[in-house]
Each structure stands twice: as structure tokens, then as C-alpha cells.
Write an enzyme that holds these catalytic residues in place. Structure first.
Site, PDB file in Angstrom:
ATOM      1  N   CYS A 335      -8.145 -26.513  46.906  1.00 19.39           N
ATOM      2  CA  CYS A 335      -8.398 -26.145  45.505  1.00 19.39           C
ATOM      3  C   CYS A 335      -7.594 -24.917  45.086  1.00 19.39           C
ATOM      4  O   CYS A 335      -6.910 -24.932  44.062  1.00 19.39           O
ATOM      5  CB  CYS A 335      -9.890 -25.923  45.287  1.00 19.39           C
ATOM      6  N   HIS A 380     -14.926 -22.682  45.018  1.00 21.95           N
ATOM      7  CA  HIS A 380     -14.025 -23.693  44.449  1.00 21.95           C
ATOM      8  C   HIS A 380     -13.402 -23.158  43.163  1.00 21.95           C
ATOM      9  O   HIS A 380     -13.999 -22.329  42.464  1.00 21.95           O
ATOM     10  CB  HIS A 380     -14.820 -24.970  44.159  1.00 21.95           C
ATOM     11  N   HIS A 392      -8.471 -30.652  39.301  1.00 21.00           N
ATOM     12  CA  HIS A 392      -8.635 -29.835  40.517  1.00 21.00           C
ATOM     13  C   HIS A 392      -8.407 -30.691  41.765  1.00 21.00           C
ATOM     14  O   HIS A 392      -8.510 -31.918  41.727  1.00 21.00           O
ATOM     15  CB  HIS A 392     -10.042 -29.219  40.550  1.00 21.00           C
TER      16      HIS A 392
END
Length: 417
Positions: A335, A380, A392
Site C-alpha cells: 500500500c 494502510h 490502493h
């Protein structure tokens, strides 16, 4: 569902025919109406629970994917801790070796000082013996010499003895100074090694803290997944029980329909069979297509031109793989590696991990989010593309994809451009 609707339609036709034919009494007709209403109610409840079950399964999949990403980061941090511990172990060995060298240098220094002192004392004794008698020493040399050559030889010996004492004293002083310098250098090197060790220990503490935070997040995911699965089992049990009730009702309806059919004339039976044939084919539904990225929609959103350009660029890598620790937009990224790599293409330098990226740029509220902003979640990060959506690097299973921005609790929104 279409087969069930078809069966319900057939039963309705049979009931109407039975009523028209007068072959079904009022009590049976009332029972059939109660059964049909109850069955419809059970089916509606099942439809709602099936929708709830689908939502929970989607939630479990999302949480599982996120947990896998977190666990991958935990594994990477654990490997980093192992490397730091190995480095600390090597430094400890170097420090111990350096301490041993320092101890040996101390011993050498003490020995050099002893030798220097001994030489100094011996030189003092000889000087005292020579010079306390004044010129008598040289007179003794003169009168004790049998010849001029002997006199010169003895005088030369005395001079050489003085020179030897001075040279040896100077040499011992130099040796002692060298040992002192070596000891000081070793102590400096020892302090530098200890400082490096402290730095590594602080770094390991920081990494261990980050790992502990991710482990808490992973444990929270596991708890949420467990609760969701428990709720899913409740829905499955309810659906199963209702299906059993529906099956029982349909069996009663079937028996009532067969009883009504036996009371009809052969012509009515043929009509009913024809109606049954007409309703056998179920209507088909067209599958819904998967939503695609609309570049015009991104460009039409509020925000800077650069942010929109970054959002559109990021969407160009949808479908590419998720790789823990990766920073490649084509070969795979996690991420934070994905956000870092996207922004790098536009000349912006972001920190490497998701925790550090929470401090990048400036903070804005979610209501003010614009395309190109970074949305930060626990463990994240994602890039906002407008209209309540994010792009993402989600997990190893789904890779780079688009999700609803509110699919998880948001910690903060950071604006880079």
C-alpha cells in the site's frame, strides 16, 4: 429464485382453477391463502438475510485481505528486527574485542612506565656518580691511562655512555607516549561502537513498537472476522430453517393442488398442464457490469489539476499485483509502496511506510478530500480519486483496485499537492 417464482405462479393458476371449478371448499382455500402469505414472508426474510450474508462475506474478504497485508508487513518488520539483532550481536563482539585491546594497552602502558622509570633512575645514578666528583672523573681517566690512545678511548666511552642514557630515556618516553595514544584511540573506537549499538537498539525499539501496533491491528481484524463469521452462521441457520418451513409449506400446497386436480375435469387438467408448461421457462436477468474508472469524472471533481492528474495516473495500474515490501507499479507494490511510487513519478518524495505517510503534506478533513489526497487507515494508505472512492494496493489476492473510501475507519487525510 426464478424457479420458485414459476412454481408459485403454477400454484396460483391451480388454485384459481380449483375455485372456478368449485372443487375446493372454503376452508382449504383459506388454508392455501395462509400458506402462500407465510411462504412469501419467509422468502422475503430469506432474501434480506441472503443480502446480509453477501455483505458479511464481502466484509470478511476485505478484512482478510487487509489482515494478510498487515501480516506481511509484520513479517517484514520481524525480519528487520532479526537483522538489527544480528548487527547488535556483531557490535557487542567488536566491543568486547576492543575492551580486551584496551586492557592489553593498559598493561603495556604500565610496563612502559616502569621501564622508563627504571631507566631514568639508572641514568640518575650514573650521572650522580660522574658529576658529584667534578673533574676528578676525567683526571682519573687521565692518570689511569697508560697512553694517549688509552686516554682517548676512555673519554670516548664516557661520552658514549651519556649519549646512550639520553637516547634510551627518549626512546622509552616515546614508547610510553605511543602506548598512551593507542589506548586513547582504542577508547574512542570503543565509544563509537557503543554509540552505534545504542543507535541500533533505538532503531530496534522503534521497529518493535511498529510491529506491536500492526499486531494489534491484525488482532482487531481477526476479532472482526470472527464476529462477522459468527453472524454469517446465524444468517445461514435462519435461512436453512426458513427453507425447511418453505419446503413444508410447498409440500402442503402440492398435496392440496393434487387433491384439487383430481376433482377437475380432464379438460381443466389439460389447461393446467399447458399453463404449467408456459410458466416453466424462467425469466433471465442480465448480469450487472463491473464499474470502471471514469477519467472525466475524476477530472470534473473539485481539486487541483495536479492532484487529479495523480489520481488518473494511479488508476492506470489497477489490476497489477500486490507485493509485500514492493515499490514497483508494474511488478508489484504494497500500500505505501504504491503511493510512494505514484508520487515519485510527479517529483514528490514520500516516506516508505504507511505510519510515516500519516505526517506527509498537510492534514485536511475527509469532507474536504480531493483527488490525489492520501487517505490513511490503521496500517494502510490509499489515494483518493473523488466521488467517495480510492485506488490502493489492497492485498495479495486482489492487487491494486478501487474501493469505497469509507470501507474502513479513516485516521486522517493528507494533502501532498
Amino acid at each position: 429464485m426464478q424457479k420458485k417464482k414459476g412454481l408459485r405462479h403454477v400454484l396460483s393458476v391451480l388454485l384459481c382453477a380449483a375455485v372456478l371449478a368449485g372443487s375446493m371448499n372454503a376452508g382449504t382455500w383459506q388454508e392455501m391463502r395462509v400458506w402462500a402469505a407465510k411462504k412469501d414472508d419467509l422468502k422475503k426474510q430469506n432474501e434480506q438475510d441472503e443480502q446480509n450474508l453477501d455483505d458479511i462475506e464481502d466484509q470478511v474478504n476485505e478484512l482478510s485481505d487487509e489482515q494478510e497485508g498487515i501480516d506481511s508487513e509484520i513479517e517484514a518488520l520481524s525480519n528487520e528486527i532479526a537483522e538489527i539483532m544480528a548487527s547488535i550481536s556483531l557490535l557487542e563482539e567488536e566491543i568486547e574485542a576492543k575492551k580486551a585491546q584496551i586492557e592489553q594497552a593498559k598493561l603495556d602502558l604500565e610496563e612502559a612506565i616502569k621501564v622508563e622509570r627504571a631507566q631514568y633512575e639508572a641514568m640518575k645514578v650514573r650521572i650522580k656518580e660522574m658529576y658529584e666528583s667534578g673533574d676528578s672523573t676525567y683526571l682519573d681517566i687521565l692518570f689511569s691511562s697508560s697512553s694517549m690512545q688509552s686516554l682517548l678511548n676512555k673519554a670516548d666511552y664516557v661520552e658514549k655512555l651519556h649519549e646512550y642514557d639520553r637516547r634510551m630515556f627518549t626512546d622509552y618516553q616515546t614508547a610510553r607516549q605511543n602506548v598512551e595514544l593507542l589506548k586513547e584511540e582504542l577508547e574512542i573506537e570503543e565509544s563509537e561502537l557503543e554509540a552505534a549499538q545504542e543507535g541500533l537498539e533505538e532503531e530496534m525499539e522503534s521497529v518493535e513498537t511498529a510491529r506491536a501496533e500492526l499486531e494489534e491491528i491484525s488482532a482487531d481484524y481477526a476479532m472482526q472476522i470472527s464476529k462477522a463469521k459468527q453472524q454469517a452462521e446465524v444468517y445461514k441457520t435462519q435461512i436453512k430453517q426458513r427453507n425447511a418451513q418453505i419446503k413444508q409449506i410447498e409440500e402442503e400446497e402440492r398435496k392440496a393442488a393434487e387433491e384439487a386436480a383430481r376433482r377437475k375435469a380432464e379438460e381443466e387438467a389439460r389447461k393446467n398442464n399447458k399453463s404449467n408448461g408456459n410458466t416453466a421457462s424462467a425469466n433471465t436477468t442480465k448480469p450487472t457490469g463491473k464499474a470502471t474508472v471514469n477519467k472525466d469524472e475524476i477530472m470534473a471533481a473539485n481539486g487541483s489539476a495536479k492532484g487529479k492528474e495523480i489520481a488518473v495516473y494511479a488508476c492506470g495500474f489497477i489490476g497489477n499485483p500486490y507485493v509485500a515490501g514492493g515499490t514497483s507499479l508494474t511488478n508489484g507494490a504494497d500500500c505505501s509502496g504504491f503511493t510512494q511510487a505514484v508520487y515519485r513519478q510527479f517529483g514528490y518524495s514520500l516516506p516508505r511506510n504507511s505510519t510515516s505517510q500519516r505526517t506527509a503534506g498537510t492534514q485536511v478533513g475527509y469532507a474536504e478530500a480531493q483527488p490525489g489526497d492520501i487517505i490513511c487507515y490503521p496500517g494502510h494508505v490509499a489515494i483518493y480519486i473523488g466521488n467517495g472512492k480510492i485506488v490502493h494496493a489492497s492485498s495479495a489476492k486482489t492487487g491494486i483496485k478501487i474501493s469505497n473510501a469509507l470501507y474502513r475507519e479513516i485516521i486522517c487525510v493528507r494533502r501532498i499537492v
